[in-house]
Design an enzyme around this catalytic site. Structure first.
Site, PDB file in Angstrom:
ATOM      1  N   ARG A  43     -45.365  81.150  53.202  1.00 15.26           N
ATOM      2  CA  ARG A  43     -45.431  80.366  51.973  1.00 15.26           C
ATOM      3  C   ARG A  43     -45.891  78.935  52.229  1.00 15.26           C
ATOM      4  O   ARG A  43     -46.636  78.367  51.429  1.00 15.26           O
ATOM      5  CB  ARG A  43     -44.071  80.409  51.276  1.00 15.26           C
ATOM      6  CG  ARG A  43     -43.923  81.684  50.481  1.00 15.26           C
ATOM      7  CD  ARG A  43     -42.511  82.168  50.307  1.00 15.26           C
ATOM      8  NE  ARG A  43     -42.517  83.486  49.687  1.00 15.26           N
ATOM      9  CZ  ARG A  43     -42.736  84.613  50.357  1.00 15.26           C
ATOM     10  NH1 ARG A  43     -42.971  84.580  51.675  1.00 15.26           N
ATOM     11  NH2 ARG A  43     -42.751  85.771  49.739  1.00 15.26           N
ATOM     12  N   ASP A 152     -35.100  74.910  25.152  1.00 17.36           N
ATOM     13  CA  ASP A 152     -36.065  74.815  26.239  1.00 17.36           C
ATOM     14  C   ASP A 152     -36.961  73.617  25.939  1.00 17.36           C
ATOM     15  O   ASP A 152     -37.041  73.169  24.796  1.00 17.36           O
ATOM     16  CB  ASP A 152     -36.896  76.108  26.336  1.00 17.36           C
ATOM     17  CG  ASP A 152     -37.468  76.310  27.732  1.00 17.36           C
ATOM     18  OD1 ASP A 152     -36.926  77.145  28.476  1.00 17.36           O
ATOM     19  OD2 ASP A 152     -38.442  75.610  28.082  1.00 17.36           O
TER      20      ASP A 152
END
Lengths: 287, 123, 199
Positions: A43, A152
């Site tokens: 990664r 949100d």
């Protein structure tokens, strides 16, 4: 003719891995054991190539010093598996029903509502999961008015959440009987029934701005999972302050399974229940 | 195998304690501040705790005070290891629940001896 | 069904009327926190905020004031936070260290003085600020402590910082600093560990 530029795979030395691991642990509380080396290296290399950096040292400086913190966020995203689906980290909902709510309701006067805040609610899987679980498993569910507020920062996901339409994958962990009770089939998808959709209050909120959240008050439980881990230190403290102010004294916070309050804020107490470790605004706190 | 929890925000300090104590046969777990120390201590059991004073999010005194009220940590021996050598710091450490107070830096042989005596179990 | 919808934006508490500086001395913690939030954009509010912090007992208000000072982010705010490193209140001084380490360039001016403070613990705190500081000279301040400080724990703190933010060219300085304390095996260990890591 020249060959297409093909950057060599960056090298992550042993010392780079260790330095990254300690930094990541200090920031997030996530510790990678030696057997995660391949996972971590891959990664890091992927992000180094994506950002055009060849030396680990330069990339390390980017994640440490970048003012926007964007690259660190991207990396955290890659290092943690962040997927939204119904009944994710279901043990916390069990904790809600079996341990948290019995304690919360002991302090309630008759007629006082139970208030739960899901932030960030993303496309709605979390607040609907909470609703399903309460209706299905909480014996006291009919004795209280339950208010679920779902917020949100992103209005696009909020619209999807309100719509309440999901594919097979999202609902695969929901028991069949529950699914039949609380959803109906719409062209191969599952739609949450209107009774439940309409019972949840959806709103847009920026958790890092304490002044924009002043109408969010008197919650008994806040689910804030897999969000703060992406924030920088100052924004984490801001967000924790907002959550603290939104809770009643003695109210609870549930974080994601890879998150720890030890990296976020010093305002909450640790509470260990049989099902999960959660955090609590001190009962002695002034509202 | 006796298990020791090391609570200190300095990476090199945690590495040092770990290397010295593992060499002596102890198992070591780390936490970067008092809050993480409490989280680790409610999840698994320890025979000894080494704790620093100044740390972000939760300091060593608060860790000891809160830990002493929790069943998991009530009776675990705790050594506070600090850079502060004034008499009142020592008194504060004992008042918070430390069983021993040491001033940094601690020599490796002292660390091993303290751990061997205080963990109450052979390493 | 027991689920009921209540729009969250229904009864918002009225915004504090009047001067948030006055509200900083208000009777409830909620009032004082709100005042701190409102003052977070006002560089002229450093002294009222910091003065209130000295007297404030509620932890959440203290945290709100610290966040406000951090957000104001001026050198004046940093100066007042540096004063707290000498506080007898262990929560306050550690929260001040955290806040300073988030203030980046604003702390640079005050670092010089803090690194020459006669109290070794304050010098350790000043060094601790460096590890998270987003500033290109952070490592240079740690090197200065490494080369000049004669207290073993200040040098240890500097080595710990450089183990994360140092570069290979600093290895000789780290080793030289450890060599100044031959009676402290921990420093020898830390120097070796830091050097291995940044090599």
């Amino acid at each position: 003719m020249t060959a297409p530029f093909n950057p060599p795979t960056p090298v992550i030395a042993d010392s780079d891995f260790v330095r990254f691991r300690d930094f990541f642990y200090r920031k997030t509380g996530i510790m990678f054991a030696d057997n995660k080396r391949y996972f971590v290296d891959k990664r890091l290399q992927e992000r180094m190539q994506a950002t055009g950096q060849i030396q680990f040292r330069d990339y390390f400086n980017t994640i440490r010093f970048q003012a926007s913190g964007e690259e660190f966020q991207t990396l955290v995203n890659l290092m943690t598996v962040n997927e939204t689906y119904f009944y994710r980290e279901e043990y916390q909902f069990r904790c809600l029903v079996q341990s948290i709510l019995p304690e919360v309701t002991r302090r309630k006067r008759p007629g006082e509502p139970v208030r739960i805040w899901s932030v960030p609610c993303s496309t709605g899987e979390e607040p609907y999961s909470i609703a399903f679980q309460l209706l299905d498993t909480w014996a006291e569910v009919d004795r209280y008015d339950i208010e679920i507020v779902a917020t949100d920062i992103d209005t696009t996901v909020l619209e999807q959440a309100k719509r309440g339409l999901y594919g097979d994958r999202a609902v695969q962990h929901v028991p069949k009987a529950t699914l039949e009770r609380y959803t109906r089939r719409v062209r191969g998808a599952y739609e949450v029934i209107p009774d439940i959709r309409e019972s949840i209050a959806f709103a847009r909120v920026n958790l890092s701005d304490p002044l924009s959240t002043r109408q969010f008050r008197d919650f008994d439980v806040v689910f804030c999972r897999n969000l703060l881990i992406y924030f920088d230190d100052a924004s984490r403290r801001d967000a924790a302050q907002t959550i603290y102010e939104a809770l009643r004294p003695g109210g609870f916070v549930c974080l994601g399974h890879s998150e720890s309050m030890s990296r976020i804020s010093s305002l909450f107490d640790l509470r260990k229940f049989a099902e999960a470790i959660v955090y609590q605004k001190p009962l002695s706190a002034e509202a | 195998m006796a298990r020791i929890l090391v609570v200190d925000d300095a990476t090199t300090v945690r590495m040092y304690y770990r290397d010295v104590l593992e060499e002596a046969g102890f198992a070591v777990e780390e936490a970067v501040n008092g809050f993480e120390g409490l989280e680790k201590a409610v999840a698994e059991s320890f025979d000894l705790i080494l704790v620093d004073v100044n740390m972000p999010k939760m300091d060593g005194y608060t860790f000891l005070r809160q830990g002493r009220t929790m069943p998991e940590l009530q009776a675990v021996p705790a050594v506070m290891i600090s850079t502060e050598s004034a008499a009142q710091d020592r008194e504060r450490a004992y008042a918070a629940g430390a069983n021993l107070y040491l001033v940094k830096p601690v020599r490796p042989e002292v660390l091993t001896e303290v751990a061997t005596v205080m963990a109450g179990v052979a390493p | 069904m027991a689920l009921v919808r209540k729009h969250p934006a229904a009864p918002a508490p009225a915004p504090a009327a009047g001067d948030p500086r006055a509200a900083l001395e208000g009777a409830t913690a909620a009032e004082r926190r709100e005042a701190a939030h409102l003052l977070a954009g006002d560089p002229g509010a450093v002294d009222p905020l910091a003065d209130r912090l000295d007297r404030e007992a509620d932890k959440s208000v203290r945290e709100a004031i610290l966040l406000a000072l951090g957000r104001i982010g001026t050198e004046a705010a940093a100066e007042r936070l540096f004063d707290l490193l000498g506080s007898e209140d262990v929560w306050l001084r550690n929260a001040a260290i955290e806040t300073l380490s988030e203030m980046d360039a604003a702390v640079i001016g005050a670092l010089d003085r803090a690194l020459s403070d006669p109290d070794s613990d304050r010098r350790i705190f000043a060094v601790n600020i460096l590890v998270s500081l987003r500033h290109p000279t952070a490592a240079d301040y740690a090197r200065r402590a490494l080369a000049e400080d004669d207290h073993v724990n200040v040098v240890a703190a500097a080595i710990d910082v450089l183990a994360e933010i140092g570069t290979p060219d600093m290895i000789p300085e780290i080793e030289a600093a450890a060599a100044r304390f031959p009676d402290a095996p921990f420093l020898t260990y830390a120097a070796r560990a830091a050097s291995r890591r940044i090599a």
